[in-house]
Write a protein that holds these residues in place. Structure first.
Motif, PDB file in Angstrom:
ATOM      1  N   SER A 113      52.655  -1.768  74.181  1.00 31.37           N
ATOM      2  CA  SER A 113      52.989  -3.038  74.827  1.00 31.37           C
ATOM      3  C   SER A 113      51.802  -3.618  75.585  1.00 31.37           C
ATOM      4  O   SER A 113      51.967  -4.465  76.445  1.00 31.37           O
ATOM      5  N   SER A 114      50.589  -3.175  75.228  1.00 31.57           N
ATOM      6  CA  SER A 114      49.387  -3.631  75.923  1.00 31.57           C
ATOM      7  C   SER A 114      48.455  -4.400  75.010  1.00 31.57           C
ATOM      8  O   SER A 114      48.514  -4.278  73.789  1.00 31.57           O
ATOM      9  N   ALA A 115      47.581  -5.178  75.636  1.00 27.84           N
ATOM     10  CA  ALA A 115      46.550  -5.928  74.919  1.00 27.84           C
ATOM     11  C   ALA A 115      45.187  -5.466  75.431  1.00 27.84           C
ATOM     12  O   ALA A 115      45.037  -5.113  76.603  1.00 27.84           O
ATOM     13  N   HIS A 116      44.222  -5.490  74.539  1.00 30.90           N
ATOM     14  CA  HIS A 116      42.837  -5.204  74.916  1.00 30.90           C
ATOM     15  C   HIS A 116      42.230  -6.525  75.383  1.00 30.90           C
ATOM     16  O   HIS A 116      42.147  -7.474  74.611  1.00 30.90           O
ATOM     17  N   VAL A 117      41.827  -6.589  76.641  1.00 31.62           N
ATOM     18  CA  VAL A 117      41.296  -7.814  77.223  1.00 31.62           C
ATOM     19  C   VAL A 117      39.820  -7.597  77.536  1.00 31.62           C
ATOM     20  O   VAL A 117      39.459  -6.618  78.188  1.00 31.62           O
ATOM     21  N   VAL A 118      38.977  -8.506  77.054  1.00 33.15           N
ATOM     22  CA  VAL A 118      37.539  -8.428  77.283  1.00 33.15           C
ATOM     23  C   VAL A 118      37.109  -9.704  77.990  1.00 33.15           C
ATOM     24  O   VAL A 118      37.435 -10.804  77.549  1.00 33.15           O
ATOM     25  N   ARG A 119      36.372  -9.550  79.091  1.00 32.12           N
ATOM     26  CA  ARG A 119      35.856 -10.694  79.842  1.00 32.12           C
ATOM     27  C   ARG A 119      34.328 -10.650  79.813  1.00 32.12           C
ATOM     28  O   ARG A 119      33.728  -9.586  79.988  1.00 32.12           O
ATOM     29  N   MET A 120      33.716 -11.804  79.591  1.00 34.33           N
ATOM     30  CA  MET A 120      32.262 -11.946  79.658  1.00 34.33           C
ATOM     31  C   MET A 120      31.979 -13.213  80.445  1.00 34.33           C
ATOM     32  O   MET A 120      32.570 -14.255  80.170  1.00 34.33           O
ATOM     33  N   CYS A 121      31.083 -13.115  81.431  1.00 37.42           N
ATOM     34  CA  CYS A 121      30.813 -14.295  82.255  1.00 37.42           C
ATOM     35  C   CYS A 121      29.322 -14.449  82.507  1.00 37.42           C
ATOM     36  O   CYS A 121      28.549 -13.501  82.422  1.00 37.42           O
TER      37      CYS A 121
END
Length: 157
Positions: free
Chosen positions: A40-48
């Motif tokens: 029930s999870s998502a792989h979340v990737v943040r780049m800033c």
């Protein structure tokens, strides 16, 4: 049926609209290897921009991802939500939802431009990339070409 969701958000300001900074931003990946996660999870990737567009990944509850997923008749209906109604570019007509068969995956990309509430600060930008696979897949599935690619990016000026 298994569903793999990867949500990549890249954020920047006018500083990364041209030159070397824009080249770094444009070279950011649009897919990553999926780590082991709860179903029930998502792989979340943040780049800033502030950290040189280095990826930072986390796991989030699937319900917190800005995409509608619905299984029906042996297919998965995928439609990202466009929450920030105040962002540009305008989207008067959106592409229809994608219906994936088992073994297929979609890459859906959207971009946005925002100004500060008072107009006193620089514009900020972000791009969302949703990689969504239906059915069991290998961890490196999002490093390959998608079955369906929806490019909903528009001019940001």
């Amino acid at each position: 049926m298994e569903i793999a969701v990867q949500w990549i958000r890249t954020t920047w300001t006018k500083k990364s609209r041209g030159g070397e900074a824009a080249a770094r931003r444009n070279a950011t990946p649009v897919g990553f290897v999926i780590p082991s996660m709860a179903p029930s999870s998502a792989h979340v990737v943040r780049m800033c921009e502030q950290n040189g567009f280095e990826p930072y990944d986390s796991e989030e509850d699937l319900r917190r991802v800005d995409v509608q997923l619905r299984e029906a008749d042996g297919r998965l209906r995928v439609q990202p939500r466009v929450e920030p109604l105040f962002g540009l570019p305008p989207r008067p007509r959106r592409p229809p939802a994608v219906r994936l068969a088992p073994g297929q995956w979609v890459r859906w990309q959207l971009n946005y431009r925002f100004s500060s509430a008072s107009g006193m600060q620089d514009w900020s930008y972000w791009m969302d990339t949703f990689n969504i696979a239906y059915g069991p897949v290998d961890a490196d599935v999002f490093l390959s070409e998608p079955t369906v690619h929806v490019d909903e990016r528009g001019p940001l000026r």
